[in-house]
Design a protein around this motif. Sequence first.
Motif, PDB file in Angstrom:
ATOM      1  N   SER A 144      91.494  -9.312 -12.349  1.00 52.62           N
ATOM      2  CA  SER A 144      90.048  -9.240 -12.092  1.00 52.62           C
ATOM      3  C   SER A 144      89.638 -10.258 -11.033  1.00 52.62           C
ATOM      4  CB  SER A 144      89.263  -9.481 -13.383  1.00 52.62           C
ATOM      5  OG  SER A 144      89.304 -10.849 -13.743  1.00 52.62           O
ATOM      6  N   VAL A 145      88.511  -9.983 -10.400  1.00 53.83           N
ATOM      7  CA  VAL A 145      87.879 -10.951  -9.496  1.00 53.83           C
ATOM      8  C   VAL A 145      86.385 -10.963  -9.774  1.00 53.83           C
ATOM      9  CG1 VAL A 145      89.450 -10.975  -7.506  1.00 53.83           C
ATOM     10  CG2 VAL A 145      87.685  -9.215  -7.654  1.00 53.83           C
ATOM     11  N   ALA A 146      85.772 -12.131  -9.565  1.00 55.48           N
ATOM     12  CA  ALA A 146      84.317 -12.223  -9.658  1.00 55.48           C
ATOM     13  C   ALA A 146      83.738 -11.467  -8.469  1.00 55.48           C
ATOM     14  CB  ALA A 146      83.894 -13.683  -9.610  1.00 55.48           C
ATOM     15  N   LEU A 147      82.791 -10.579  -8.739  1.00 59.51           N
ATOM     16  CA  LEU A 147      82.205  -9.801  -7.637  1.00 59.51           C
ATOM     17  C   LEU A 147      80.819  -9.306  -8.004  1.00 59.51           C
ATOM     18  CD1 LEU A 147      82.334  -8.385  -4.900  1.00 59.51           C
ATOM     19  CD2 LEU A 147      83.649  -6.545  -5.957  1.00 59.51           C
ATOM     20  N   ASP A 148      79.835  -9.887  -7.305  1.00 57.96           N
ATOM     21  CA  ASP A 148      78.473  -9.343  -7.353  1.00 57.96           C
ATOM     22  C   ASP A 148      78.271  -8.638  -6.026  1.00 57.96           C
ATOM     23  OD1 ASP A 148      75.771  -8.816  -7.122  1.00 57.96           O
ATOM     24  OD2 ASP A 148      75.157 -10.652  -8.138  1.00 57.96           O
ATOM     25  N   VAL A 149      78.162  -7.323  -6.062  1.00 61.03           N
ATOM     26  CA  VAL A 149      78.140  -6.558  -4.810  1.00 61.03           C
ATOM     27  C   VAL A 149      76.897  -6.837  -3.968  1.00 61.03           C
ATOM     28  CG1 VAL A 149      79.574  -4.721  -5.806  1.00 61.03           C
ATOM     29  CG2 VAL A 149      77.077  -4.448  -5.771  1.00 61.03           C
ATOM     30  N   THR A 150      75.863  -7.406  -4.595  1.00 61.03           N
ATOM     31  CA  THR A 150      74.638  -7.691  -3.829  1.00 61.03           C
ATOM     32  C   THR A 150      74.735  -9.012  -3.067  1.00 61.03           C
ATOM     33  OG1 THR A 150      73.549  -8.837  -5.672  1.00 61.03           O
ATOM     34  CG2 THR A 150      73.222  -6.452  -5.519  1.00 61.03           C
ATOM     35  N   ASP A 151      75.852  -9.715  -3.237  1.00 64.84           N
ATOM     36  CA  ASP A 151      76.022 -11.031  -2.609  1.00 64.84           C
ATOM     37  C   ASP A 151      77.205 -10.976  -1.630  1.00 64.84           C
ATOM     38  OD1 ASP A 151      76.493 -13.627  -1.913  1.00 64.84           O
ATOM     39  OD2 ASP A 151      76.780 -14.363  -3.964  1.00 64.84           O
ATOM     40  N   PRO A 152      76.932 -10.911  -0.316  1.00 60.22           N
ATOM     41  CA  PRO A 152      78.029 -10.804   0.655  1.00 60.22           C
ATOM     42  C   PRO A 152      79.046 -11.953   0.540  1.00 60.22           C
ATOM     43  CG  PRO A 152      75.938 -10.342   1.717  1.00 60.22           C
ATOM     44  CD  PRO A 152      75.609 -10.819   0.326  1.00 60.22           C
ATOM     45  N   ALA A 153      78.580 -13.146   0.135  1.00 59.55           N
ATOM     46  CA  ALA A 153      79.518 -14.267  -0.020  1.00 59.55           C
ATOM     47  C   ALA A 153      80.478 -13.993  -1.175  1.00 59.55           C
ATOM     48  CB  ALA A 153      78.752 -15.572  -0.261  1.00 59.55           C
ATOM     49  N   SER A 154      79.975 -13.369  -2.223  1.00 59.87           N
ATOM     50  CA  SER A 154      80.811 -13.004  -3.366  1.00 59.87           C
ATOM     51  C   SER A 154      81.833 -11.943  -2.950  1.00 59.87           C
ATOM     52  CB  SER A 154      79.912 -12.483  -4.499  1.00 59.87           C
ATOM     53  OG  SER A 154      80.663 -11.870  -5.504  1.00 59.87           O
ATOM     54  N   ALA A 155      81.402 -10.981  -2.140  1.00 60.92           N
ATOM     55  CA  ALA A 155      82.314  -9.939  -1.652  1.00 60.92           C
ATOM     56  C   ALA A 155      83.413 -10.565  -0.796  1.00 60.92           C
ATOM     57  CB  ALA A 155      81.537  -8.894  -0.854  1.00 60.92           C
ATOM     58  N   GLN A 156      83.018 -11.518   0.060  1.00 65.02           N
ATOM     59  CA  GLN A 156      83.985 -12.184   0.929  1.00 65.02           C
ATOM     60  C   GLN A 156      84.991 -12.985   0.110  1.00 65.02           C
ATOM     61  OE1 GLN A 156      84.043 -11.322   4.100  1.00 65.02           O
ATOM     62  NE2 GLN A 156      86.003 -12.405   4.053  1.00 65.02           N
TER      63      GLN A 156
END
Length: 238
Positions: free
Chosen positions: A52-64
């Motif tokens: 798993s990875v932490a991922l909030d799709v609304t946060d581009p920094a999280s996606a990166q």
Amino acid sequence: MSENKIALITGANKGIGYETAAQLAALGMTVVIGARDTQRREEAAKALRVQSVALDVTDPASAQSAAEQVEERFGRLDVLVNNAGITGGSYDPPSKIDLDIVRQVFETNYFGVIAVTNAMLPLLLRSPAPRIVNMSSTVGSLASMTDAESPLAAMPASATYPVSKTALNALTVQYAKEFAKDGILINAACPGYCDTDLTNHAGFRTAAQGAAIAVKLATLGADGPTGEFFDDNGRVAW
Ligand SMILES: NC(=O)c1ccc[n+]([C@@H]2O[C@H](COP(=O)([O-])OP(=O)(O)OC[C@H]3O[C@@H](n4cnc5c(N)ncnc54)[C@H](OP(=O)(O)O)[C@@H]3O)[C@@H](O)[C@H]2O)c1
């Protein structure tokens, strides 16, 4: 061959994303689930026996940051399923809608897909057979919403969820156009009306049945379609 393939599914701690992860893992893929809530993510990853990875799709920094972790662990990505989605919870018609709800729905269902896709593209371009599946809905089909004979014609007018999926469909076509030369097969999928939290469990299909079309499009052969829209019955009219 699905063995040795790396797949990332967004919003996979429950519902159709969870079942997509289970089915891709059962095919032998190395599955990474992306989810925004730590506890829900870890519980799902443990139950599925996947990464798993932490991922909030609304946060581009999280996606990166998620892309960096996938790169560190595997060096590439073969399959991206943009599954995370929300309805916004409003049944107000377009003339009464709170713009903040429209923005919230588009942040997840449209801008989030761009943020995650663009973060993952350098990794997908290292795959010998990259596939992207965008979880859409026939409620976003302009053909369905303008067809008086369609069962969807009875749905109330809305400027939020259905329109966000129309935009996602158009986005799918545009990405497919850009990356056709690179062999990335990019398609939109409709899972049908499924029994999940998103539908308040009103759907008549199981989440596992809904996941099947995502799995099919994630495992297309080299001669598979790109820039198209499918459900279990085949092509869906835009
Ligand atoms: N169910 C249906 O009948 C149906 C029909 C057509 C299309 N779809 C589409 O299928 C996809 C999955 O829907 P579902 O029915 O499985 O819904 P669901 O059970 O509500 O699951 C949605 C998932 O998306 C995640 N998510 C929401 N916002 C996120 C964000 N900002 N970042 C990361 N994850 C986020 C949720 O995480 P949290 O637990 O943190 O909220 C959850 O894991 C959606 O795109 C939906 O539009 C569903």
